[in-house]
Every structure is written in C-alpha cells, then in structure tokens.
Scaffold this active site. Structure first.
Site, PDB file in Angstrom:
ATOM      1  N   ASP A 141      -1.399  18.492-104.992  1.00 18.19           N
ATOM      2  CA  ASP A 141      -1.291  19.950-104.451  1.00 18.19           C
ATOM      3  C   ASP A 141      -0.920  19.967-103.143  1.00 18.19           C
ATOM      4  O   ASP A 141      -1.277  20.997-102.379  1.00 18.19           O
ATOM      5  CB  ASP A 141      -2.953  20.393-104.513  1.00 18.19           C
ATOM      6  N   LYS A 144       5.382  19.961-102.397  1.00 13.46           N
ATOM      7  CA  LYS A 144       5.885  19.685-103.731  1.00 13.46           C
ATOM      8  C   LYS A 144       7.028  18.673-104.010  1.00 13.46           C
ATOM      9  O   LYS A 144       6.951  17.927-104.874  1.00 13.46           O
ATOM     10  CB  LYS A 144       6.593  20.913-104.418  1.00 13.46           C
ATOM     11  N   ASP A 169      -0.540  20.401-109.528  1.00 10.43           N
ATOM     12  CA  ASP A 169      -0.501  21.775-109.404  1.00 10.43           C
ATOM     13  C   ASP A 169       0.861  22.341-109.364  1.00 10.43           C
ATOM     14  O   ASP A 169       1.897  21.425-108.741  1.00 10.43           O
ATOM     15  CB  ASP A 169      -1.498  22.389-108.225  1.00 10.43           C
ATOM     16  N   ASN A 170       1.442  23.548-109.458  1.00  8.03           N
ATOM     17  CA  ASN A 170       2.357  23.966-109.140  1.00  8.03           C
ATOM     18  C   ASN A 170       3.656  23.554-109.516  1.00  8.03           C
ATOM     19  O   ASN A 170       4.731  23.805-109.019  1.00  8.03           O
ATOM     20  CB  ASN A 170       2.503  24.361-107.558  1.00  8.03           C
ATOM     21  N   GLU A 199      -2.056  31.138-108.864  1.00  4.60           N
ATOM     22  CA  GLU A 199      -3.425  31.815-108.719  1.00  4.60           C
ATOM     23  C   GLU A 199      -3.133  33.280-108.232  1.00  4.60           C
ATOM     24  O   GLU A 199      -2.672  33.895-107.452  1.00  4.60           O
ATOM     25  CB  GLU A 199      -4.039  30.702-107.339  1.00  4.60           C
TER      26      GLU A 199
HETATM   27  N1  LIG Z   1      -1.722  14.943 -96.790  1.00  3.48           N
HETATM   28  C1  LIG Z   1      -0.441  15.732 -96.760  1.00  3.48           C
HETATM   29  N2  LIG Z   1       0.645  15.218 -96.886  1.00  3.48           N
HETATM   30  C2  LIG Z   1       1.724  15.856 -96.771  1.00  3.48           C
HETATM   31  N3  LIG Z   1       1.738  17.150 -96.920  1.00  3.48           N
HETATM   32  C3  LIG Z   1       0.594  17.612 -96.860  1.00  3.48           C
HETATM   33  C4  LIG Z   1      -0.626  17.189 -96.969  1.00  3.48           C
HETATM   34  N4  LIG Z   1      -1.474  17.873 -96.947  1.00  3.48           N
HETATM   35  C5  LIG Z   1      -0.988  19.153 -96.748  1.00  3.48           C
HETATM   36  N5  LIG Z   1       0.518  19.079 -96.903  1.00  3.48           N
HETATM   37  C6  LIG Z   1       1.194  20.075 -96.786  1.00  3.48           C
HETATM   38  C7  LIG Z   1       1.107  21.057 -97.793  1.00  3.48           C
HETATM   39  C8  LIG Z   1       0.967  22.347 -97.731  1.00  3.48           C
HETATM   40  C9  LIG Z   1       0.585  23.336 -98.728  1.00  3.48           C
HETATM   41  C10 LIG Z   1       1.196  22.634-100.204  1.00  3.48           C
HETATM   42  N6  LIG Z   1       0.798  23.741-101.162  1.00  3.48           N
HETATM   43  C11 LIG Z   1       1.793  24.826-101.505  1.00  3.48           C
HETATM   44  O1  LIG Z   1       2.942  24.624-100.660  1.00  3.48           O
HETATM   45  C12 LIG Z   1       1.469  25.556-102.462  1.00  3.48           C
HETATM   46  C13 LIG Z   1       2.423  26.915-102.132  1.00  3.48           C
HETATM   47  C14 LIG Z   1       1.987  27.885-103.112  1.00  3.48           C
HETATM   48  C15 LIG Z   1       2.604  29.081-103.138  1.00  3.48           C
HETATM   49  C16 LIG Z   1       3.167  29.858-104.352  1.00  3.48           C
HETATM   50  C17 LIG Z   1       3.732  31.023-104.354  1.00  3.48           C
HETATM   51  C18 LIG Z   1       4.442  31.616-103.006  1.00  3.48           C
HETATM   52  F1  LIG Z   1       5.088  32.602-102.946  1.00  3.48           F
HETATM   53  C19 LIG Z   1       3.927  30.769-101.909  1.00  3.48           C
HETATM   54  C20 LIG Z   1       3.299  29.809-101.936  1.00  3.48           C
HETATM   55  C21 LIG Z   1       0.918  27.844-104.228  1.00  3.48           C
HETATM   56  C22 LIG Z   1       0.233  26.642-104.223  1.00  3.48           C
HETATM   57  O2  LIG Z   1      -0.788  26.558-105.091  1.00  3.48           O
HETATM   58  C23 LIG Z   1       0.560  25.546-103.422  1.00  3.48           C
HETATM   59  O3  LIG Z   1      -0.199  24.698-103.421  1.00  3.48           O
HETATM   60 MG   LIG Z   2      -1.368  24.648-105.317  1.00  2.00          MG
END
Ligand SMILES: Nc1ncnc2c1ncn2CCCCCNC(=O)c1cc(-c2ccc(F)cc2)cc(O)c1O
Ligand SMILES: [Mg+2]
Length: 214
Positions: A141, A144, A169-170, A199
């Site tokens: 999650d 992406k 997810d997603n 969500e």
């Molecule tokens: N350990 C690690 N290593 C690398 N990256 C890492 C990390 N730990 C965190 N991150 C960085 C991830 C940041 C959040 C990722 N999730 C998402 O980007 C996300 C976006 C939406 C979304 C949908 C429609 C929209 F209009 C806008 C946003 C919905 C979701 O359910 C999402 O999970």
């Molecule tokens: Mg998500």
C-alpha cells in the site's frame, strides 16, 4: 496541509475511540475520513476484503509496506493470532509518528513493529534484523511504482515462500498497471482481483490477491 491533517485524524481517534479497543479506532478513522477530511486509508469497504483474506491466511508473520496513519496496521494486527507479528514499513517520519500513537491507542503495539525508511532499503535487512524466515502475508500500500521492484526484492531475498499471499491496494486507482501485468503473467503467482471502491468514494478501485507458488 497533509501533515496537519494526520494530527487532526489522531485527535479524532483520541476524542471518539475507546483506548484499547481496535474496532472503535477503525470506526473513528472511517467516520472522520468520510465526513470531515478524506485520507488515503484502505477504508471500510476494501477493509472488509482485507479482513476476509487475513482471516483465511491467518499469518504468523505479516508485512505491510506503507503504514501511513496505521489504519490498515490496526485492521491487520487486531486479527492476528497470539504470538503472530506484523512488521510495517513507513517512509515518512511524520506519518510514522502519528501511526505509532494510533497503534498504541488501539493497544496493539506488542504485535506491531513499525520500521521507518524506504522499503527498498529495509526489505533486504528483514531476515538479519528481525529473524524472519519468510512472510505468510504481505499488504502492499505504498508508492504504486514500488510494488513490482519490492515484490521482486521479496522473492530474491527469500522472504516469500510457497503459499505466501500478497494483497495489493489501489491496483485500479491510483493504479498499479505494471504490478497487475507482473503477477497475472507470472507462472509463479495465482492472482485474483477483488473489485471494490476507492476509500470513502464511489470511484472504482480494487485489491489484487496473489498467492506465490514457489
Ligand atoms: N516504506 C516505504 N517505501 C517507499 N515509499 C513509501 C514507503 N512508505 C510510504 N511510502 C510512500 C507512499 C505514500 C502513500 C502511498 N499511497 C498512495 O499513494 C495512495 C493514494 C491514493 C489516492 C487515490 C486517489 C487520489 F485522488 C489520491 C490518492 C489512495 C490510496 O489508497 C493510496 O494508498
Ligand atoms: Mg492505498
């Protein structure tokens, strides 16, 4: 401003949920995100699919990539059998700080290890640092475009074995097209799509469940 939103979400949990009661923490976050400020938790609708897959797998060791505020961390940890462990990886220290407090408020801190840093750096260290043989369950999650490289990394590090379940997810929104191609075309995975909604919205999204065949 995103980071302040997460502290407002934490305040809503502390105000509306009962300490030590994971269900009330989940409901408080869902209520806040549906009626006050949208946030990118897996949410209540996809959360029910996550719950059902988790109950089926009943993992002894689970991994979550992308903790965010800890909503799915609480959903996963509350269903783990005694002695089972969840490791969750978060890149953003401000998100991690809020997640620690939400996980603790739910009373699940003993089942969860939150590790801060980029997934690509931390996955190769999992065996040495946590004595993990392999993960029975992985919830993807985070970014992406990290789903494919991190899945390959888990394979190369021997962190998935026959029967390990990946749940992503997603896969529709924001979308993970390369990931879908990877797991659906690989002979090493048995993949299935669970149609749902993004969500707290009516936009289509879904979860992809992929069983590693070894
Ligand atoms: N350990 C690690 N290593 C690398 N990256 C890492 C990390 N730990 C965190 N991150 C960085 C991830 C940041 C959040 C990722 N999730 C998402 O980007 C996300 C976006 C939406 C979304 C949908 C429609 C929209 F209009 C806008 C946003 C919905 C979701 O359910 C999402 O999970
Ligand atoms: Mg998500």
């Amino acid at each position: 401003f995103a980071l302040l939103k997460n502290t407002r979400m934490l305040k809503a949990v502390q105000k509306n949920a009962t300490k030590g009661d994971p269900e009330s923490v989940i409901s408080a976050i869902d209520y806040y995100c549906r009626h006050k400020e949208w946030a990118m938790n897996v949410g209540d609708e996809k959360g029910l699919i996550l719950d059902s897959v988790l109950t089926e797998v009943n993992p002894s060791t689970a991994l979550e990539l992308g903790t965010y505020c800890g909503y799915s961390t609480v959903r996963i940890a509350r269903l783990l059998s005694p002695g089972s462990k969840l490791i969750t990886v978060e890149f953003n220290p401000a998100f991690a700080a809020v997640a620690r407090q939400i996980i603790a408020y739910a009373g699940l801190q003993d089942k969860v290890t939150l590790v801060e840093g980029p997934s690509g750096d931390l996955i190769p260290k999992m065996k040495a640092r946590f004595g993990i043989k392999s993960f029975d369950f992985v919830f993807l999650d985070h970014w992406k475009d990290r789903y494919v490289p991190d899945t390959k990394l888990l394979e190369d590090c021997g962190l998935v074995s026959e029967g390990s379940v990946l749940l992503a997810d997603n896969v529709i929104c924001p979308g993970a097209p390369e990931y879908l191609k990877y797991v659906r075309n690989s002979p090493r995975y048995e993949s299935r799509y669970y149609k749902s909604n993004l969500e707290y919205t009516k936009v289509e999204d879904g979860l992809e469940k992929s069983v590693f065949l070894g």
